[in-house]
Design a protein around this motif. Sequence first.
Motif, PDB file in Angstrom:
ATOM      1  N   ALA A  87       0.837  -1.204   0.000  1.00 23.28           N
ATOM      2  CA  ALA A  87       0.000   0.000   0.000  1.00 23.28           C
ATOM      3  C   ALA A  87       0.871   1.254   0.000  1.00 23.28           C
ATOM      4  N   ARG A  88       1.925   1.247   0.792  1.00 19.05           N
ATOM      5  CA  ARG A  88       2.827   2.402   0.833  1.00 19.05           C
ATOM      6  C   ARG A  88       3.478   2.627  -0.524  1.00 19.05           C
ATOM      7  N   THR A  89       3.948   1.560  -1.133  1.00 19.02           N
ATOM      8  CA  THR A  89       4.606   1.674  -2.429  1.00 19.02           C
ATOM      9  C   THR A  89       3.643   2.188  -3.497  1.00 19.02           C
ATOM     10  N   ALA A  90       2.394   1.745  -3.432  1.00 24.84           N
ATOM     11  CA  ALA A  90       1.402   2.171  -4.417  1.00 24.84           C
ATOM     12  C   ALA A  90       1.050   3.647  -4.280  1.00 24.84           C
ATOM     13  N   LYS A  91       1.067   4.180  -3.067  1.00 25.46           N
ATOM     14  CA  LYS A  91       0.613   5.551  -2.831  1.00 25.46           C
ATOM     15  C   LYS A  91       1.738   6.570  -2.639  1.00 25.46           C
ATOM     16  N   ALA A  92       2.959   6.105  -2.451  1.00 24.67           N
ATOM     17  CA  ALA A  92       4.073   7.027  -2.223  1.00 24.67           C
ATOM     18  C   ALA A  92       4.535   7.631  -3.549  1.00 24.67           C
ATOM     19  N   SER A  93       5.362   8.639  -3.442  1.00 26.97           N
ATOM     20  CA  SER A  93       5.904   9.254  -4.659  1.00 26.97           C
ATOM     21  C   SER A  93       6.794   8.252  -5.383  1.00 26.97           C
ATOM     22  N   LYS A  94       6.977   8.493  -6.648  1.00 31.30           N
ATOM     23  CA  LYS A  94       7.756   7.563  -7.485  1.00 31.30           C
ATOM     24  C   LYS A  94       9.234   7.549  -7.117  1.00 31.30           C
ATOM     25  N   SER A 106       6.435  12.858   1.193  1.00 31.99           N
ATOM     26  CA  SER A 106       5.157  12.156   1.275  1.00 31.99           C
ATOM     27  C   SER A 106       4.570  12.305   2.663  1.00 31.99           C
ATOM     28  N   LEU A 108       2.140  10.205   4.114  1.00 33.08           N
ATOM     29  CA  LEU A 108       1.325   9.005   4.071  1.00 33.08           C
ATOM     30  C   LEU A 108       0.739   8.745   5.450  1.00 33.08           C
TER      31      LEU A 108
END
Length: 144
Positions: A87-94, A106, A108
């Motif tokens: 979930a963190r990887t999907a919503k964090a900055s690239k 971020s 989050l």
Amino acid sequence: MDHSLFNGHPKFLGYITSSPAPIGILADMLAAAVNQNLGAQILSPMATEIEKQTVKWLAQFIGVSPSYGGILVSGGYMANFNAFLVARTAKASKTLNEDGLLGSNSKLIAYCSKTTHTCIEKAAILFDHGSKQIRWIPTDASNK
């Protein structure tokens, strides 16, 4: 209550652990004989293919497309850790992988009920979010 302290009994629901079933003993013996290393597909192609097929069967069993992906982990604790990280990887900055949470600017925040397992708070700490980034949602008897 008769079997509340006997974790091998089928009606014991207090913990996940249980005494091993004979088929599980055989499966462990076979797994040890294969000497799998799941660090990469090339290290253990047999175990990787078994995992991929098992995930397809589980997807079919719950009624979703067999093209869904997934991994097998040791239990609920690790499953929650993985879910938190995904979930963190999907919503964090690239740029999260290069810059980290502080460098990515971020903010989050995880929202969890007060009945959420403690591993989520531990994941927030271990994955450098901090426990203050969790918003605890109160529950009561009507929030089952």
